[in-house]
Every structure is written in C-alpha cells, then in structure tokens.
Motif scaffolding. Structure first.
Motif, mmCIF file in Angstrom:
data_model
loop_
_atom_site.group_PDB
_atom_site.id
_atom_site.type_symbol
_atom_site.label_atom_id
_atom_site.label_comp_id
_atom_site.label_asym_id
_atom_site.label_seq_id
_atom_site.Cartn_x
_atom_site.Cartn_y
_atom_site.Cartn_z
ATOM 1 N N HIS A 191 0.850 -1.186 0.000
ATOM 2 C CA HIS A 191 0.000 0.000 0.000
ATOM 3 C C HIS A 191 0.889 1.240 0.000
ATOM 4 O O HIS A 191 1.907 1.285 0.688
ATOM 5 C CB HIS A 191 -0.905 0.004 1.228
ATOM 6 C CG HIS A 191 -1.700 -1.252 1.396
ATOM 7 N ND1 HIS A 191 -2.935 -1.445 0.821
ATOM 8 C CD2 HIS A 191 -1.408 -2.413 2.044
ATOM 9 C CE1 HIS A 191 -3.385 -2.649 1.124
ATOM 10 N NE2 HIS A 191 -2.472 -3.256 1.869
ATOM 11 N N ILE A 192 0.502 2.241 -0.776
ATOM 12 C CA ILE A 192 1.279 3.472 -0.861
ATOM 13 C C ILE A 192 0.411 4.648 -0.437
ATOM 14 O O ILE A 192 -0.782 4.703 -0.725
ATOM 15 C CB ILE A 192 1.847 3.680 -2.288
ATOM 16 C CG1 ILE A 192 2.861 4.834 -2.297
ATOM 17 C CG2 ILE A 192 0.748 3.879 -3.324
ATOM 18 C CD1 ILE A 192 3.714 4.882 -3.562
ATOM 19 N N LEU A 228 9.463 -6.216 7.458
ATOM 20 C CA LEU A 228 8.049 -5.965 7.208
ATOM 21 C C LEU A 228 7.582 -6.569 5.893
ATOM 22 O O LEU A 228 6.512 -7.179 5.823
ATOM 23 C CB LEU A 228 7.781 -4.455 7.210
ATOM 24 C CG LEU A 228 6.344 -4.019 6.899
ATOM 25 C CD1 LEU A 228 5.389 -4.523 7.978
ATOM 26 C CD2 LEU A 228 6.260 -2.496 6.765
ATOM 27 N N PHE A 229 8.374 -6.428 4.846
ATOM 28 C CA PHE A 229 8.019 -6.957 3.541
ATOM 29 C C PHE A 229 8.215 -8.478 3.535
ATOM 30 O O PHE A 229 8.924 -9.022 4.384
ATOM 31 C CB PHE A 229 8.868 -6.315 2.445
ATOM 32 C CG PHE A 229 8.607 -4.841 2.222
ATOM 33 C CD1 PHE A 229 7.687 -4.139 2.981
ATOM 34 C CD2 PHE A 229 9.310 -4.148 1.240
ATOM 35 C CE1 PHE A 229 7.450 -2.788 2.775
ATOM 36 C CE2 PHE A 229 9.079 -2.793 1.022
ATOM 37 C CZ PHE A 229 8.150 -2.110 1.791
ATOM 38 N N SER A 279 8.934 -0.048 6.667
ATOM 39 C CA SER A 279 8.292 0.613 5.530
ATOM 40 C C SER A 279 9.355 1.340 4.710
ATOM 41 O O SER A 279 10.493 1.525 5.158
ATOM 42 C CB SER A 279 7.216 1.593 6.007
ATOM 43 O OG SER A 279 7.787 2.635 6.781
ATOM 44 N N VAL A 280 8.984 1.757 3.502
ATOM 45 C CA VAL A 280 9.935 2.390 2.587
ATOM 46 C C VAL A 280 9.384 3.735 2.139
ATOM 47 O O VAL A 280 8.202 3.850 1.795
ATOM 48 C CB VAL A 280 10.196 1.478 1.365
ATOM 49 C CG1 VAL A 280 10.853 2.246 0.225
ATOM 50 C CG2 VAL A 280 11.083 0.302 1.765
ATOM 51 N N LEU A 281 10.235 4.756 2.167
ATOM 52 C CA LEU A 281 9.882 6.078 1.665
ATOM 53 C C LEU A 281 10.459 6.273 0.265
ATOM 54 O O LEU A 281 11.539 5.770 -0.042
ATOM 55 C CB LEU A 281 10.411 7.177 2.588
ATOM 56 C CG LEU A 281 9.954 7.157 4.047
ATOM 57 C CD1 LEU A 281 10.477 8.384 4.779
ATOM 58 C CD2 LEU A 281 8.442 7.066 4.165
ATOM 59 N N ILE A 282 9.728 7.023 -0.567
ATOM 60 C CA ILE A 282 10.165 7.345 -1.923
ATOM 61 C C ILE A 282 9.966 8.840 -2.129
ATOM 62 O O ILE A 282 8.861 9.353 -1.925
ATOM 63 C CB ILE A 282 9.343 6.566 -2.969
ATOM 64 C CG1 ILE A 282 9.494 5.055 -2.765
ATOM 65 C CG2 ILE A 282 9.767 6.961 -4.386
ATOM 66 C CD1 ILE A 282 8.493 4.233 -3.560
ATOM 67 N N ARG A 301 5.010 6.829 1.241
ATOM 68 C CA ARG A 301 5.334 5.732 2.171
ATOM 69 C C ARG A 301 4.707 4.449 1.650
ATOM 70 O O ARG A 301 3.509 4.406 1.356
ATOM 71 C CB ARG A 301 4.800 6.040 3.564
ATOM 72 C CG ARG A 301 5.057 4.936 4.605
ATOM 73 C CD ARG A 301 4.572 5.381 5.975
ATOM 74 N NE ARG A 301 4.855 4.385 6.996
ATOM 75 C CZ ARG A 301 3.959 3.491 7.444
ATOM 76 N NH1 ARG A 301 2.713 3.493 6.946
ATOM 77 N NH2 ARG A 301 4.288 2.611 8.378
ATOM 78 N N VAL A 302 5.540 3.403 1.520
ATOM 79 C CA VAL A 302 5.060 2.105 1.085
ATOM 80 C C VAL A 302 5.035 1.179 2.291
ATOM 81 O O VAL A 302 6.062 0.968 2.945
ATOM 82 C CB VAL A 302 5.948 1.508 -0.034
ATOM 83 C CG1 VAL A 302 5.445 0.127 -0.415
ATOM 84 C CG2 VAL A 302 5.939 2.431 -1.251
ATOM 85 N N ASN A 303 3.858 0.633 2.571
ATOM 86 C CA ASN A 303 3.652 -0.268 3.701
ATOM 87 C C ASN A 303 3.204 -1.617 3.169
ATOM 88 O O ASN A 303 2.819 -1.753 2.010
ATOM 89 C CB ASN A 303 2.578 0.332 4.622
ATOM 90 C CG ASN A 303 2.549 -0.320 5.996
ATOM 91 O OD1 ASN A 303 3.483 -1.008 6.369
ATOM 92 N ND2 ASN A 303 1.484 -0.118 6.736
ATOM 93 N N TYR A 304 3.269 -2.639 4.021
ATOM 94 C CA TYR A 304 2.826 -3.972 3.614
ATOM 95 C C TYR A 304 1.928 -4.560 4.684
ATOM 96 O O TYR A 304 2.250 -4.521 5.874
ATOM 97 C CB TYR A 304 4.020 -4.901 3.375
ATOM 98 C CG TYR A 304 3.611 -6.299 2.968
ATOM 99 C CD1 TYR A 304 3.219 -6.569 1.659
ATOM 100 C CD2 TYR A 304 3.581 -7.329 3.897
ATOM 101 C CE1 TYR A 304 2.816 -7.851 1.283
ATOM 102 C CE2 TYR A 304 3.189 -8.612 3.529
ATOM 103 C CZ TYR A 304 2.797 -8.859 2.229
ATOM 104 O OH TYR A 304 2.400 -10.126 1.852
ATOM 105 N N LYS A 305 0.799 -5.099 4.249
ATOM 106 C CA LYS A 305 -0.116 -5.825 5.127
ATOM 107 C C LYS A 305 -0.582 -7.067 4.388
ATOM 108 O O LYS A 305 -1.001 -6.987 3.246
ATOM 109 C CB LYS A 305 -1.309 -4.957 5.505
ATOM 110 C CG LYS A 305 -0.957 -3.721 6.309
ATOM 111 C CD LYS A 305 -2.208 -2.899 6.609
ATOM 112 C CE LYS A 305 -1.851 -1.632 7.382
ATOM 113 N NZ LYS A 305 -3.067 -0.797 7.654
ATOM 114 N N LYS A 306 -0.512 -8.205 5.054
ATOM 115 C CA LYS A 306 -0.935 -9.446 4.417
ATOM 116 C C LYS A 306 -2.417 -9.376 4.091
ATOM 117 O O LYS A 306 -3.205 -8.855 4.873
ATOM 118 C CB LYS A 306 -0.639 -10.647 5.323
ATOM 119 C CG LYS A 306 0.839 -10.912 5.501
ATOM 120 C CD LYS A 306 1.066 -12.178 6.333
ATOM 121 C CE LYS A 306 2.560 -12.454 6.501
ATOM 122 N NZ LYS A 306 2.786 -13.658 7.325
#
Length: 372
Positions: free
Chosen positions: A40-41, A286-287, A354-357, A367-372
């Motif tokens: 998710h971004i 997280l990923f 999480s990852v910022l771009i 912000r890129v987040n991950y949720k199953k």
C-alpha cells in the motif's frame, strides 16, 4: 497544504502554502499507482518542494536534500501514524544540496562544490546551527554537479563528481569519478573513474560490496546506450566513460583505439534513458521474505526520448550476490497517454520496515507499507 505553481525558465516549481499536510491532496496520483499485492502506498509528507535524496536521522527524523530548491528539510512523524506532522527548514540558498547523510548526531550535506556539516542537528531542528565546512575543493560545474552522499561500512563519506558535459574527456581527473573521504574531510581519494554520472549507490548487506547507478550518455538514439548498475571492487577501477558504454558499445566520438574489454562492465543494464537514481537494498522484516537484501532503484524517467519511459521504482533481484532480474515495484507515474504524474528520486527504509520514496516533481514523499 497547497502549492502555488511557478514557471521559471521552463521549469515547474512549487511554493509551499501555509498549512503542513493534507494527505488526501494527492489522492488522485496515489490512485494511479500500481504495486504488488499486499503493498500500500500513501503520502508521508507533501510539503517538501523538489524532494530528492533522503537520509534517516535519530528517532525517525528524515532529512531531505533538494536540487533547484536550494533547501534542506527535516520531516518527522511524531505520533507514528505514517504521516509526517512536523517540517523543519535546516538551510536555504545552498548550491544544489542534493546529497544528505547522517552520522553521530550530525547532518552532512553535499553541495555542488563542497560538503558541509550541521552538528547536533536532531536537538536543534527548530534553530539549526551554522554549518561547518568539511571539504570545499570540489568542482563548481553545474552540469552533473549535484551529488549523492552516503556513509559506507568503513565509516567514510562517499560521493561522486559527474562529467561536466554529456560526452567529453575532461582534463582534470576529478571529473567522472567516485570519491571518498573521512568525516572530517581528510584523506580525500578517487576510488573509481570513468563514471559519467551516479546519483545513487548502496552496499549489498551480506558482502558489503558497493553498487552504484550510472546514467548513460544522450544523443545515441532512443535505446542506446543503457543505464547501468555497476559494482565497485578495487581502488582505481575504470568503468568506461567516455570510451565505452554499457560494457560493449564503443563511443562514436571518443572510443578511438580503446577497447571495451579494458574497462569494468556493468553487472546489470537498464533500458536507456530510464535515469536510474537513488537505490537501496532492503534489510527490513516488514516486507515478505523474498524482498530481503534485494535492491530497490528509483527510475526518474526519460527527458528527451521520443516516447518517454521510466517514472517508476523497480526491484532488482539478487541471487548469490549477483543481479538476475528486474521488475516494476511502483509504477503509474507515467500514464498511458504519456502524462507525467511524478518522478521518483530516492528510496529510504524506515525503522519499522516501511519504505519512503521521494518525488521531486510533486514535492512529496510517499510511504510504502505492507499488510498481508
């Protein structure tokens, strides 16, 4: 938060309005972006005009360099909701302060012609100190003069000096080089040559090997030569510019009797004019596990290709220390109608995984987040 559009010499700039952040303001762009399932971004910060290189300070503070804006920012998410709620202006009126790096409480900033340092910065965000000059003997040429800046595993500062042209053979050896120095500015040394322009590098987490992006020369056609991911191994390595491109394409103007086999070839080739910039190996948890120690690369996008491409973040997969594949990770900043919605520049992993771009076209950080 709003921005006023300003046109200066054909460039679209943005001036910040009075409020701090409205995460929904760029929702129309967010809705156009595609990511793998589960990712998710969102907008992390939207008032960082010309946001380019990113560096992580203490307590999650993110430092942001710029280019044409001439400013350095710090943004903070103080309540941990994934949206920055504080912004600080660390400096203004600097000379293309693209590169930022943080170590031991100090922020290092790379201008075109010097590296400066702001001491004890995390405690002085509201009242930044005057910078200390670390090194001021870099060339002042604007062409490919903006710099990336990182600390290596050896605790030395790494940066690069681009070629002051599209294609030429500079007389001074400092040009088209990769360099490093001690944090106090001593022991400056050229460690790699023949590098047209790199504005992104990182160290592979297992081997601690340095990899860097390089943008190929212009005006050899839409599809030549490729952008590159190079691996630096030993001091004095030469990567081919201006004689050879992509490891196997002699330059039509400068190759002469030089052979491509004389130079270190890239370990990965990226389509021409993608403009590969900032890059990071993912080390978080997280990923999903198959992202661990894999390389994210921001492709800023072509500026003079007949049909534009790039404008995305890709994942370059490594196996046994070697790159083996490339696939889009975030795309959609370039529409099917060739409309540009944004231009990614740098990638930064946060403490939570999480990852910022950064995006210097919109002046935002995603912000890129991950949720199953």
């Amino acid at each position: 938060m709003f921005f006023n559009k300003i046109i200066v010499s054909g460039l679209l700039l943005f001036s910040a309005g009075p409020a701090f952040s409205q995460p929904g303001r760029h929702q129309d762009v967010i809705e156009q972006l595609q990511l793998p399932a589960g990712f998710h971004i969102s907008i992390f910060a939207d008032n960082v005009p010309n946001a380019r290189s990113l560096a992580l300070g203490d307590n999650g503070t993110v430092f942001v360099g710029t280019m044409r804006q001439g400013a350095v920012y710090a943004v903070q998410d103080t309540n941990g909701d994934g949206v920055a709620d504080k912004r600080h202006v660390i400096a203004r009126d600097l000379y293309m302060p693209n590169g930022v790096a943080y170590k031991d409480g100090a922020l290092y900033v790379a201008e075109v012609n010097r590296i400066i340092r702001f001491d004890d910065i995390n405690k002085r965000l509201n009242n930044p100190p005057k910078p200390v000059t670390v090194y001021d003997k870099l060339p002042s040429d604007q062409h490919h003069g903006w710099k990336y800046l990182r600390f290596g595993p050896d605790n030395k500062l790494y940066t690069a000096v681009g070629a002051p042209c599209n294609i030429c053979n500079p007389e001074k050896e400092i040009y088209a080089s990769l360099v490093r120095l001690n944090p106090d500015g001593s022991d400056f040394e050229i460690i790699g040559r023949g590098i047209r322009n790199t504005v992104g590098f990182d160290w592979e987490p297992v081997s601690k090997t340095l990899y860097f992006s390089e943008n190929g020369r212009d005006y050899m056609g839409d599809d030549r030569p490729p952008d590159e991911i190079n691996q630096w191994s030993v001091k004095g390595e030469h990567f081919g510019y201006p004689y050879c491109h992509g490891g196997d394409i002699p330059d039509p103007e400068f190759a002469g009797d030089r052979k491509c086999r004389e130079f270190t070839a890239p370990v990965w080739k990226i389509k021409a004019h993608m403009a590969a910039l900032g890059m990071r190996f993912y080390q978080g948890d997280l990923f999903p596990a198959d992202f661990k120690n894999q390389l994210f690369v921001a492709q800023h996008g072509s500026w003079n290709r007949s049909k534009p491409h790039g404008y995305r973040v890709v994942l370059i997969k490594f196996r046994e220390g070697k790159p083996v594949s490339e696939a889009p990770f975030v795309s959609g900043w370039l529409t099917k109608e060739d409309k540009v919605l944004g231009r990614p520049v740098d990638v930064l992993e946060m403490p939570d995984g999480s990852v910022l771009i950064s995006d210097d076209e919109l002046g935002v950080i995603y912000r890129v987040n991950y949720k199953k």
